[in-house]
Design an enzyme around this catalytic site. Structure first.
Site, PDB file in Angstrom:
ATOM      1  N   GLU A  55      43.833  47.551  43.160  1.00 13.29           N
ATOM      2  CA  GLU A  55      43.222  46.625  44.124  1.00 13.29           C
ATOM      3  C   GLU A  55      42.019  46.013  43.414  1.00 13.29           C
ATOM      4  OE1 GLU A  55      40.579  45.334  46.077  1.00 13.29           O
ATOM      5  OE2 GLU A  55      40.615  46.646  47.849  1.00 13.29           O
ATOM      6  N   GLU A  58      35.085  35.692  41.849  1.00 12.19           N
ATOM      7  CA  GLU A  58      34.479  36.660  42.751  1.00 12.19           C
ATOM      8  C   GLU A  58      33.051  36.960  42.273  1.00 12.19           C
ATOM      9  OE1 GLU A  58      35.994  40.758  44.711  1.00 12.19           O
ATOM     10  OE2 GLU A  58      35.748  40.825  42.554  1.00 12.19           O
TER      11      GLU A  58
HETATM   12  O1  TXE Z   1      33.991  47.325  37.831  1.00 14.14           O
HETATM   13  P1  TXE Z   1      35.049  48.081  36.966  1.00 14.14           P
HETATM   14  P2  TXE Z   1      32.532  46.821  37.497  1.00 14.14           P
HETATM   15  C1  TXE Z   1      34.602  43.555  40.998  1.00 14.14           C
HETATM   16  C2  TXE Z   1      33.325  42.789  41.269  1.00 14.14           C
HETATM   17  C3  TXE Z   1      32.429  43.267  40.176  1.00 14.14           C
HETATM   18  C4  TXE Z   1      33.418  43.408  39.034  1.00 14.14           C
HETATM   19  C5  TXE Z   1      32.985  44.310  37.912  1.00 14.14           C
HETATM   20  O2  TXE Z   1      33.570  41.412  41.143  1.00 14.14           O
HETATM   21  O3  TXE Z   1      31.411  42.352  39.870  1.00 14.14           O
HETATM   22  O4  TXE Z   1      34.551  43.957  39.653  1.00 14.14           O
HETATM   23  O5  TXE Z   1      32.500  45.528  38.418  1.00 14.14           O
HETATM   24  C6  TXE Z   1      36.257  52.338  35.745  1.00 14.14           C
HETATM   25  N1  TXE Z   1      39.783  52.541  32.025  1.00 14.14           N
HETATM   26  N2  TXE Z   1      34.727  44.732  41.838  1.00 14.14           N
HETATM   27  O6  TXE Z   1      32.399  46.408  36.084  1.00 14.14           O
HETATM   28  O7  TXE Z   1      34.755  48.063  35.515  1.00 14.14           O
HETATM   29  C7  TXE Z   1      34.787  52.381  36.045  1.00 14.14           C
HETATM   30  O8  TXE Z   1      34.181  53.483  35.389  1.00 14.14           O
HETATM   31  C8  TXE Z   1      39.707  53.214  33.194  1.00 14.14           C
HETATM   32  C9  TXE Z   1      35.694  44.649  42.886  1.00 14.14           C
HETATM   33  O9  TXE Z   1      31.590  47.831  37.980  1.00 14.14           O
HETATM   34  O10 TXE Z   1      36.358  47.563  37.396  1.00 14.14           O
HETATM   35  C10 TXE Z   1      34.819  52.492  37.553  1.00 14.14           C
HETATM   36  O11 TXE Z   1      35.101  53.830  37.918  1.00 14.14           O
HETATM   37  N3  TXE Z   1      38.706  53.053  34.069  1.00 14.14           N
HETATM   38  C11 TXE Z   1      35.998  45.961  43.440  1.00 14.14           C
HETATM   39  C12 TXE Z   1      35.995  51.605  37.940  1.00 14.14           C
HETATM   40  O12 TXE Z   1      36.771  51.473  36.754  1.00 14.14           O
HETATM   41  C13 TXE Z   1      37.739  52.181  33.770  1.00 14.14           C
HETATM   42  C14 TXE Z   1      34.900  46.915  43.602  1.00 14.14           C
HETATM   43  C15 TXE Z   1      35.623  50.213  38.432  1.00 14.14           C
HETATM   44  O13 TXE Z   1      34.833  49.598  37.461  1.00 14.14           O
HETATM   45  C16 TXE Z   1      37.755  51.441  32.569  1.00 14.14           C
HETATM   46  C17 TXE Z   1      33.985  46.885  42.488  1.00 14.14           C
HETATM   47  C18 TXE Z   1      38.834  51.657  31.674  1.00 14.14           C
HETATM   48  N4  TXE Z   1      38.943  51.001  30.522  1.00 14.14           N
HETATM   49  C19 TXE Z   1      33.914  45.800  41.670  1.00 14.14           C
HETATM   50  N5  TXE Z   1      36.648  50.651  32.545  1.00 14.14           N
HETATM   51  C20 TXE Z   1      36.961  45.971  44.596  1.00 14.14           C
HETATM   52  N6  TXE Z   1      38.230  45.705  44.322  1.00 14.14           N
HETATM   53  O14 TXE Z   1      36.597  46.268  45.708  1.00 14.14           O
HETATM   54  C21 TXE Z   1      35.971  50.880  33.692  1.00 14.14           C
HETATM   55  N7  TXE Z   1      36.621  51.806  34.442  1.00 14.14           N
END
Ligand code: TXE
Length: 508
Positions: A258, A396
């Site tokens: 998601e 976003e």
């Molecule tokens: O999210 P990440 P970030 C969107 C929102 C935000 C952007 C970036 O636009 O500005 O995403 O946020 C883990 N392999 N959303 O950088 O990186 C990480 O440790 C496995 C929408 O903070 O996607 C965390 O646990 N895991 C969203 C999780 O992924 C990895 C909610 C999410 O981090 C990884 C939040 C890898 N290589 C942000 N790299 C929604 N859908 O609601 C990172 N992670």
């Protein structure tokens, strides 16, 4: 440092709380004032490999997956009870860690309590064997479809709803006998540490749940590429989601993601103005816009546009920002300095693209609001004169930023075209007094959840997920359980006979 908000160590592997194998830790900050809330252990790749090995062995060798479904469901109900018993403490941790108001944290806990109760019922349905009868099936055959857990499930969660996003995955995964490895966001891991203690207290077998606090980049690929991991469920950003899907490909593992949205909120001219203003500000400014389903694009019918936008600007300026622990705060800060910088950059791009910033667009003035100066606050922002080609409309921002687009009076098709003109497709709103039109437009929108004449509600019983780049798979509802289930067909001959396909062997 003040008292830790959660106790260390924070890795839970093989039923024991442990420090990282290289003793490395990282700080977790309070977004309200940048103070250090806790020092958590940072799992190493070796720690992740060990968690996977323990999970795999437990899944294969313990009786967890074969336990009667009623036993596992009783644990879900016990956990739901514990969520309510420990609501105050858990909500405080969530608020300190995310910055959201205490009220919001409590609502999240109430919501996931119902999610656990729902899956405690729903999983029972799956436990029933389906006996297939039909013309093509001989009487001597028992044809049975059975359901089984998928295996070792990695649950990777984000920082905006740490409890809620985890529990949407955890409840169905555990209900059907999977083993989970939880990887919360490094920005907000504290409530997941606390929830892990609660899972053990509720009676779940310790080895059914492993917890790795760590940076995604350090251990993410170990988890997603492992042959011993059967499923990855991820909620987070589009870029990370794409790379996770790719890293799951070699082992052809199940992967549901998601990935957020850029959600339209379509307002027709027949709405009462004050009601529409309230709807629009609630849709975008709740939790300072850090909601994947936030109504970030106002798409409004020309004849009320100016009045509606003026009302939204006025109300946006009245929103009380502050410490989530203070009951008078209506919304909190952004989650981190890094995220604040990203939101600021988007506003700059919007300006450069020619959009008009009607209010906000900056951090609060420290001279006027000194109490907010240390936190990652950003003012509720309304950006007018936007068009579909601008990045502020397409990307976003995940912040308190509302863009405004207008459609000609009566041009329902034009409104639908605008609302569907996004690479995402998570959610959207349709606001009109004409109920027939509300449903007609709702059916035309290519988004996973549509609210008409309201915004933001959800129920454990209805599926949640995205069209387009908002993701694949579904959470909640019966499909949310299916994600964690393998389906097996057993064709069982009760009167074995020669199959007679090959003609040799007559002498035997
Ligand atoms: O999210 P990440 P970030 C969107 C929102 C935000 C952007 C970036 O636009 O500005 O995403 O946020 C883990 N392999 N959303 O950088 O990186 C990480 O440790 C496995 C929408 O903070 O996607 C965390 O646990 N895991 C969203 C999780 O992924 C990895 C909610 C999410 O981090 C990884 C939040 C890898 N290589 C942000 N790299 C929604 N859908 O609601 C990172 N992670």
């Amino acid at each position: 440092m003040a008292k830790q908000v959660v106790a260390t160590p924070t890795l839970f592997i093989d039923g024991k709380w442990e420090h990282a194998s290289d003793s490395k830790t990282s700080q977790v900050l309070n977004p309200y004032d940048g103070s250090v809330l806790a020092e958590v252990d940072e799992a190493t790749p070796d720690d992740a490999r060990r968690a996977i090995a323990v999970a795999k062995t437990f899944f294969c060798e313990s009786d967890w997956r074969d336990r009667p479904i009623v036993d596992r469901c009783a644990l879900l109900v016990r956990f739901a009870d514990l969520l309510q018993e420990r609501k105050e403490e858990l909500a405080e941790i969530e608020t300190l860690d995310t910055g959201k108001t205490l009220n919001e944290s409590k609502i999240d806990i109430d919501d996931v309590t119902t999610v656990f109760r729902f899956y405690a019922q729903e999983a029972r349905k799956l436990a029933l064997e389906k006996h297939i009868k039909g013309d093509a099936i001989p009487d001597s055959v028992q044809s049975i479809v059975v359901h089984e857990p998928v295996g070792v499930c990695v649950l990777i969660t984000p920082w905006n709803y740490p409890i809620l996003q985890l529990c949407w995955k955890l409840a169905p995964a555990l209900a059907v006998g999977n083993v989970v490895i939880m990887k919360p966001s490094e920005v907000t891991p504290l409530s997941t540490v606390y929830l892990t203690r609660m899972l053990v207290d509720a009676g779940f077998p310790p080895n059914a749940v492993q917890l790795l606090t760590a940076k995604g980049a350090t251990i993410g690929p170990i988890l997603t590429e492992s042959e011993d991991v059967d499923l990855v469920s991820f909620t987070g950003g589009l870029g990370t989601g794409r790379s996770i899907i790719k890293s799951c490909a070699d082992t052809v593992k199940r992967c549901t993601v998601e990935l957020g949205g850029k959600n339209p909120n379509v307002v027709f001219a027949d709405c009462d103005l004050a009601w529409a203003v309230d709807n629009v500000i609630t849709a975008i400014f709740t939790h300072s816009g850090q909601v994947c389903s936030a109504g970030a694009r106002l798409i409004v019918e020309d004849s009320i546009a100016d009045q509606l936008v003026a009302g939204v600007v006025e109300r946006a300026g009245q929103i009380v920002m502050g410490n989530g622990m203070d009951p008078t705060s209506e919304t909190g800060p952004l989650v981190s300095a890094q995220h604040l910088a990203k939101v600021e950059e988007y506003v700059k791009i919007a300006r450069d693209e020619g959009a008009s910033i009607l209010c906000g667009g900056t951090r609060p003035d420290p001279a006027k609001q000194p109490d907010l100066a240390k936190g990652y606050f950003f003012l509720p922002t309304v950006i007018d004169r936007c068009n579909r080609t601008m990045s502020i409309v397409q990307e976003e921002t995940f912040g308190p930023i509302l863009t405004v687009e207008r459609f000609k009076d009566g041009d329902e098709k034009g409104a639908i075209a605008l609302a569907n003109d996004t690479k995402y497709g998570l959610a959207g709103g349709v606001q009109t007094k004409d109920q027939a039109r509300a449903l007609r437009v709702a059916r035309q929108l290519r988004h996973g959840t549509i609210w008409t004449n309201t915004y933001g509600a959800y129920t454990a019983q209805a599926e949640w997920g995205g069209f387009g780049l908002s993701g694949n798979g579904r959470e909640l509802g019966s499909k949310g359980l299916d994600e964690y289930v393998e389906t097996k067909h057993i064709w069982s001959e009760t009167k074995p006979a020669l199959m007679g396909w090959f003609k040799g062997g007559a002498h035997m």
